[in-house]
Design a protein around this motif. Structure first.
Motif, PDB file in Angstrom:
ATOM      1  N   PHE A  47       0.832  -1.192   0.000  1.00  0.00           N
ATOM      2  CA  PHE A  47       0.000   0.000   0.000  1.00  0.00           C
ATOM      3  C   PHE A  47       0.878   1.259   0.000  1.00  0.00           C
ATOM      4  N   SER A  48       1.932   1.231   0.798  1.00  0.00           N
ATOM      5  CA  SER A  48       2.856   2.361   0.874  1.00  0.00           C
ATOM      6  C   SER A  48       3.505   2.644  -0.490  1.00  0.00           C
ATOM      7  N   GLU A  49       3.953   1.601  -1.159  1.00  0.00           N
ATOM      8  CA  GLU A  49       4.563   1.765  -2.484  1.00  0.00           C
ATOM      9  C   GLU A  49       3.566   2.344  -3.484  1.00  0.00           C
ATOM     10  N   ILE A  64       1.912   6.506   6.489  1.00  0.00           N
ATOM     11  CA  ILE A  64       1.132   5.282   6.677  1.00  0.00           C
ATOM     12  C   ILE A  64       1.646   4.627   7.949  1.00  0.00           C
ATOM     13  N   ASP A  65       0.730   4.371   8.883  1.00  0.00           N
ATOM     14  CA  ASP A  65       1.093   3.732  10.142  1.00  0.00           C
ATOM     15  C   ASP A  65       0.271   2.475  10.353  1.00  0.00           C
ATOM     16  N   PHE A  66       0.834   1.560  11.118  1.00  0.00           N
ATOM     17  CA  PHE A  66       0.240   0.276  11.471  1.00  0.00           C
ATOM     18  C   PHE A  66      -0.038   0.280  12.966  1.00  0.00           C
ATOM     19  N   ASP A  67      -1.244  -0.159  13.370  1.00  0.00           N
ATOM     20  CA  ASP A  67      -1.612  -0.237  14.789  1.00  0.00           C
ATOM     21  C   ASP A  67      -1.352   1.085  15.520  1.00  0.00           C
ATOM     22  N   TYR A  68      -1.719   2.188  14.905  1.00  0.00           N
ATOM     23  CA  TYR A  68      -1.447   3.523  15.461  1.00  0.00           C
ATOM     24  C   TYR A  68      -2.551   3.901  16.438  1.00  0.00           C
ATOM     25  N   GLY A  80     -17.826   3.854  24.177  1.00  0.00           N
ATOM     26  CA  GLY A  80     -18.180   2.446  24.123  1.00  0.00           C
ATOM     27  C   GLY A  80     -16.980   1.518  24.114  1.00  0.00           C
ATOM     28  N   PHE A  81     -15.783   2.072  23.950  1.00  0.00           N
ATOM     29  CA  PHE A  81     -14.555   1.281  23.964  1.00  0.00           C
ATOM     30  C   PHE A  81     -13.760   1.695  25.194  1.00  0.00           C
ATOM     31  N   ASN A  82     -13.659   0.807  26.140  1.00  0.00           N
ATOM     32  CA  ASN A  82     -12.922   1.100  27.367  1.00  0.00           C
ATOM     33  C   ASN A  82     -11.628   0.307  27.372  1.00  0.00           C
ATOM     34  N   LEU A  83     -10.737   0.697  26.507  1.00  0.00           N
ATOM     35  CA  LEU A  83      -9.473  -0.008  26.384  1.00  0.00           C
ATOM     36  C   LEU A  83      -8.360   0.833  26.997  1.00  0.00           C
ATOM     37  N   LYS A  84      -7.594   0.213  27.856  1.00  0.00           N
ATOM     38  CA  LYS A  84      -6.525   0.921  28.572  1.00  0.00           C
ATOM     39  C   LYS A  84      -5.534   1.584  27.619  1.00  0.00           C
ATOM     40  N   HIS A  85      -5.199   0.912  26.538  1.00  0.00           N
ATOM     41  CA  HIS A  85      -4.191   1.428  25.618  1.00  0.00           C
ATOM     42  C   HIS A  85      -4.802   2.035  24.356  1.00  0.00           C
ATOM     43  N   GLY A  86      -6.108   2.174  24.323  1.00  0.00           N
ATOM     44  CA  GLY A  86      -6.775   2.798  23.179  1.00  0.00           C
ATOM     45  C   GLY A  86      -7.132   1.818  22.084  1.00  0.00           C
ATOM     46  N   ILE A  87      -7.573   2.389  20.983  1.00  0.00           N
ATOM     47  CA  ILE A  87      -7.977   1.612  19.807  1.00  0.00           C
ATOM     48  C   ILE A  87      -6.819   1.613  18.823  1.00  0.00           C
ATOM     49  N   PHE A  88      -6.561   0.468  18.221  1.00  0.00           N
ATOM     50  CA  PHE A  88      -5.445   0.298  17.299  1.00  0.00           C
ATOM     51  C   PHE A  88      -5.960  -0.002  15.894  1.00  0.00           C
ATOM     52  N   PRO A  89      -6.224   1.012  15.081  1.00  0.00           N
ATOM     53  CA  PRO A  89      -6.617   0.698  13.698  1.00  0.00           C
ATOM     54  C   PRO A  89      -5.460  -0.008  12.983  1.00  0.00           C
ATOM     55  N   ASP A  90      -5.778  -0.952  12.121  1.00  0.00           N
ATOM     56  CA  ASP A  90      -4.743  -1.746  11.465  1.00  0.00           C
ATOM     57  C   ASP A  90      -3.817  -0.884  10.604  1.00  0.00           C
ATOM     58  N   ILE A  91      -4.389  -0.085   9.712  1.00  0.00           N
ATOM     59  CA  ILE A  91      -3.595   0.783   8.819  1.00  0.00           C
ATOM     60  C   ILE A  91      -4.270   2.142   8.766  1.00  0.00           C
ATOM     61  N   VAL A  92      -3.474   3.206   8.865  1.00  0.00           N
ATOM     62  CA  VAL A  92      -3.995   4.555   8.655  1.00  0.00           C
ATOM     63  C   VAL A  92      -3.054   5.311   7.722  1.00  0.00           C
ATOM     64  N   LEU A  93      -3.634   6.150   6.885  1.00  0.00           N
ATOM     65  CA  LEU A  93      -2.901   7.131   6.090  1.00  0.00           C
ATOM     66  C   LEU A  93      -3.340   8.472   6.648  1.00  0.00           C
ATOM     67  N   ASN A  99      -5.183  15.833  13.297  1.00  0.00           N
ATOM     68  CA  ASN A  99      -6.399  15.287  12.693  1.00  0.00           C
ATOM     69  C   ASN A  99      -6.824  16.070  11.456  1.00  0.00           C
ATOM     70  N   ASP A 100      -5.934  16.886  10.914  1.00  0.00           N
ATOM     71  CA  ASP A 100      -6.288  17.706   9.760  1.00  0.00           C
ATOM     72  C   ASP A 100      -6.266  16.944   8.442  1.00  0.00           C
ATOM     73  N   LYS A 101      -5.520  15.854   8.382  1.00  0.00           N
ATOM     74  CA  LYS A 101      -5.413  15.072   7.148  1.00  0.00           C
ATOM     75  C   LYS A 101      -5.531  13.583   7.459  1.00  0.00           C
ATOM     76  N   ASN A 102      -6.629  13.180   8.042  1.00  0.00           N
ATOM     77  CA  ASN A 102      -6.895  11.765   8.272  1.00  0.00           C
ATOM     78  C   ASN A 102      -7.571  11.233   7.013  1.00  0.00           C
ATOM     79  N   ILE A 103      -6.805  10.589   6.161  1.00  0.00           N
ATOM     80  CA  ILE A 103      -7.260  10.192   4.834  1.00  0.00           C
ATOM     81  C   ILE A 103      -8.059   8.893   4.867  1.00  0.00           C
TER      82      ILE A 103
END
Length: 163
Positions: A47-49, A64-68, A80-93, A99-103
């Motif tokens: 995806f990065s390439e 591009i980040d993984f588990d960010y 609704g998500f009570n996770l100590k370390h937060g939510i980890f989306p698999d891939i983000v661009l 938060n100005d360019k969350n693609i």
């Protein structure tokens, strides 16, 4: 972030192209039903390439980040998500730290694993009202035994794209 139709099309094409490479070059990961992180890592490389060759590739602020799991300096969380370390989306661009360019935010599940709460997360991440993430596009990918059977669902504005 609100994406133009052209930007949305670019992200979708990059996603399907990276998936095709994953299935062509790393099908053994899927056949062996390895942890989804292994497949997501390989997808992220491809995806990065591919993104580098799109209009997004010229923007030096994008990463591009993984588990960010960060939202600025805080953990990524939503109601609704009570996770100590937060939510980890698999891939983000995105523009890391802002938060100005969350693609795009992409979540994966293997056909061998449960459903999890990816639908809720993608609705929250792409909402332009709830939370402060405002991703332009959310993508859910269900990895199956073949690329043709792979399920891809798109989210915009907190809803399924064609809902």
């Amino acid at each position: 972030m609100i994406l133009t139709d052209n930007q949305t099309t670019e992200i979708k094409k990059a996603t399907t192209s990276a998936l095709a490479r994953l299935y062509n070059q790393d099908i053994s990961l899927i056949e062996r039903q390895v942890h989804e992180r292994s497949s997501v890592f390989r997808f992220g490389l491809y995806f990065s390439e591919i993104i580098a060759q799109t209009s997004f590739g010229a923007d030096n602020e994008l990463t591009i980040d993984f588990d960010y799991n960060r939202n600025g300096e805080n953990i990524k969380d939503m109601e609704g998500f009570n996770l100590k370390h937060g939510i980890f989306p698999d891939i983000v661009l995105h523009h890391r730290g802002f938060n100005d360019k969350n693609i795009v935010v992409i979540e994966f599940k293997g056909h061998w694993s449960g459903n999890g709460r990816d639908d809720e997360k993608l609705r929250g991440f792409t909402s332009q009202i709830v939370n402060d993430y405002h991703y332009g596009l959310g993508v859910f990918v269900r990895l199956t035994t073949t690329l043709n059977n792979c399920e891809i669902i798109y989210y915009k504005n907190g809803e399924l794209e064609n809902e």
